[in-house]
Design an enzyme around this catalytic site. Structure first.
Site, PDB file in Angstrom:
ATOM      1  N   THR A 154       0.903  -1.077  -0.160  1.00  0.00           N
ATOM      2  CA  THR A 154       0.373  -0.120  -0.189  1.00  0.00           C
ATOM      3  C   THR A 154       0.976   1.117   0.282  1.00  0.00           C
ATOM      4  O   THR A 154       1.929   1.024   0.703  1.00  0.00           O
ATOM      5  CB  THR A 154      -1.017  -0.122   1.173  1.00  0.00           C
ATOM      6  OG1 THR A 154      -1.305   1.383   1.283  1.00  0.00           O
ATOM      7  CG2 THR A 154      -0.115  -0.012   2.480  1.00  0.00           C
ATOM      8  N   ASP A 155       0.555   2.498  -0.407  1.00  0.00           N
ATOM      9  CA  ASP A 155       1.131   3.572  -0.941  1.00  0.00           C
ATOM     10  C   ASP A 155       0.724   4.589   1.036  1.00  0.00           C
ATOM     11  O   ASP A 155       1.670   5.267   1.246  1.00  0.00           O
ATOM     12  CB  ASP A 155       0.558   5.051  -1.115  1.00  0.00           C
ATOM     13  CG  ASP A 155      -1.128   5.417  -1.187  1.00  0.00           C
ATOM     14  OD1 ASP A 155      -1.956   4.503  -0.708  1.00  0.00           O
ATOM     15  OD2 ASP A 155      -1.779   5.811  -1.463  1.00  0.00           O
ATOM     16  N   GLU A 156       0.797   3.629   1.607  1.00  0.00           N
ATOM     17  CA  GLU A 156      -0.085   4.118   3.215  1.00  0.00           C
ATOM     18  C   GLU A 156       1.232   3.488   3.760  1.00  0.00           C
ATOM     19  O   GLU A 156       1.570   4.040   4.867  1.00  0.00           O
ATOM     20  CB  GLU A 156      -0.940   3.233   4.109  1.00  0.00           C
ATOM     21  CG  GLU A 156      -1.885   3.457   3.421  1.00  0.00           C
ATOM     22  CD  GLU A 156      -3.843   3.649   4.249  1.00  0.00           C
ATOM     23  OE1 GLU A 156      -3.430   3.696   5.580  1.00  0.00           O
ATOM     24  OE2 GLU A 156      -4.211   3.187   3.943  1.00  0.00           O
TER      25      GLU A 156
ATOM     26  N   TYR B 213      -1.387  -0.397  10.480  1.00  0.00           N
ATOM     27  CA  TYR B 213      -2.093  -0.848  10.114  1.00  0.00           C
ATOM     28  C   TYR B 213      -0.577  -0.690   8.185  1.00  0.00           C
ATOM     29  O   TYR B 213       0.190  -1.812   8.712  1.00  0.00           O
ATOM     30  CB  TYR B 213      -3.138  -0.618   8.908  1.00  0.00           C
ATOM     31  CG  TYR B 213      -2.920  -1.476   7.590  1.00  0.00           C
ATOM     32  CD1 TYR B 213      -2.973  -2.270   6.897  1.00  0.00           C
ATOM     33  CD2 TYR B 213      -3.123   0.715   7.049  1.00  0.00           C
ATOM     34  CE1 TYR B 213      -2.847  -2.747   5.455  1.00  0.00           C
ATOM     35  CE2 TYR B 213      -2.948  -0.423   5.513  1.00  0.00           C
ATOM     36  CZ  TYR B 213      -2.908  -1.469   5.059  1.00  0.00           C
ATOM     37  OH  TYR B 213      -3.138  -1.842   3.597  1.00  0.00           O
TER      38      TYR B 213
ATOM     39  N   LYS C   4       2.113  -3.397   7.336  1.00  0.00           N
ATOM     40  CA  LYS C   4       2.418  -3.464   5.772  1.00  0.00           C
ATOM     41  C   LYS C   4       3.753  -2.987   5.316  1.00  0.00           C
ATOM     42  O   LYS C   4       5.297  -3.949   4.817  1.00  0.00           O
ATOM     43  CB  LYS C   4       2.213  -2.650   5.121  1.00  0.00           C
ATOM     44  CG  LYS C   4       0.119  -3.581   5.062  1.00  0.00           C
ATOM     45  CD  LYS C   4       0.122  -4.415   3.949  1.00  0.00           C
ATOM     46  CE  LYS C   4       0.012  -4.816   2.729  1.00  0.00           C
ATOM     47  NZ  LYS C   4       0.493  -5.683   2.477  1.00  0.00           N
TER      48      LYS C   4
END
Length: 357
Positions: A133-135, A166, A170
């Site tokens: 993810t870009d998060e 989260y 990741k």
């Protein structure tokens, strides 16, 4: 090829499987634990295919993963299984550490053992594609904070600064994948995507939550001022990109995947209200249901993806604009309200999560 897809009953994983079975000659093995967010109805339209197989398993269960790899002999792994909702990670981070970190480690070790038994030709062609993810990058300058904010995008070289349990889990998984490449020579590829939306999205996420609440004339919750910016990517565009990467991507490389659609959360909610007013009219419309609620703890202000590398090197660009994709999405939910009810029964009733209390 025969592709093993972890998390194939989830939102993005099921879109990947539908794309592969519907548009290629490849075989798919779907490995899914079937948690609250996994539902086999999401792949029902392709599950009758002789090129599809399902294994009910937890990626943290090493003996089961070893068995599945030995039985199905995949040519590549697309690893999508993950706990993915930021709000849930605030309320209960342990599941995220277990699935996203321990699960990824378990899958990497099982893959490493599996590859040792492949002949040289199959070993050279094998790929382990980790979907992230870009998060993991944290957030970017917000236009409200600096006039040059539009110059900033996440690239494949952006430093990691995760903000939530989260995104930290990741980020940890991404680091493991790259370490197994560097230390053990595993042929890994990493992709980092922006916010996905589209059919079969579990109703805890913003877009389906707003659609379903609006149809029931419930409040439409918007965190803070609603000025958080996300780059929105239609899930079927993402599925095409992932298939391109696992086929054409280079081991050791990272590819960012974005939709070229930066919108504030408030803009997204207003767009949904306008579409619903057109497609399912309500006296007074829907915007009077919008309710601003306390913001999520540690909420990132802005995400934006530079997807130039995947376009230049692999020839992928999104087919859907936000306007075309969001209309397709609303129409799908209006046509599939019974699915929405079934997946929520006994698990989630669209209550507020992640308040940090």
């Amino acid at each position: 090829m025969k592709l093993l897809v972890t998390g194939g009953a989830g939102f993005i994983g099921s879109a990947v499987i539908r794309h592969i079975i519907g548009n290629t000659a490849d075989e798919v093995v779907n490995v899914d634990k079937l948690t609250y967010a996994g539902n086999l109805e999401s792949v029902a339209e392709v599950s009758h295919s002789g090129r599809y197989a399902f294994e009910h398993a937890d990626i943290c269960d090493r003996p089961e993963i070893d068995r599945i790899l030995a039985r199905h002999q995949p040519d590549a792994i697309m690893h999508l299984a993950a706990e993915s909702h930021v709000d849930r990670s605030i309320d209960g981070p342990a599941d995220f550490i277990e699935t996203n970190i321990v699960g990824t480690y378990t899958l990497l070790e099982a893959t490493r053992a599996y590859m040792q038994n492949l002949d040289e030709n199959r070993r050279n062609r094998f790929r382990f594609h980790h979907i992230s993810t870009d998060e993991v990058f944290g957030d970017l300058p917000h236009p409200g904070d600096t006039p040059d904010a539009d110059q900033y995008r996440f690239t494949e070289r952006t430093a990691y600064r995760p903000s939530s349990p989260y995104s930290a889990s990741k980020a940890s998984a991404d680091h493991l994948v790259r370490a197994w490449r560097r230390t053990y020579g595993l042929p890994t590829i990493v992709t980092n995507c922006s916010n996905n939306y589209g059919p079969y999205h579990f109703p805890e996420k913003l877009i389906p939550l707003i659609i379903l609440n609006a149809l029931e004339e419930k409040p439409l919750p918007v965190y803070g001022k609603g000025d958080q910016i996300r780059d929105w990517l239609y899930v079927e565009d993402h599925a095409r990109a992932l298939y391109r990467v696992v086929n054409k991507g280079e081991p050791g490389e990272t590819y960012n995947i974005g939709g070229h659609n930066e919108k504030t959360n408030a803009e997204v909610v207003h767009t949904l209200c306008d579409l619903l007013a057109e497609l399912c009219p309500r006296l007074g419309g829907y915007k009077n249901l919008i309710t601003h609620v306390p913001d999520r703890p540690g909420h990132d202000r802005r995400y934006a993806i530079d997807a130039g590398k995947i376009q230049r090197e692999l020839g992928w660009t999104p087919e859907e604009t936000f306007e075309t994709g969001i209309r397709k999405t609303v129409l799908w939910y209006l046509d599939n309200l019974e699915w929405c009810q079934r997946v929520q029964d006994g698990t989630y009733q669209r209550e507020r999560l992640g308040a940090g209390i």
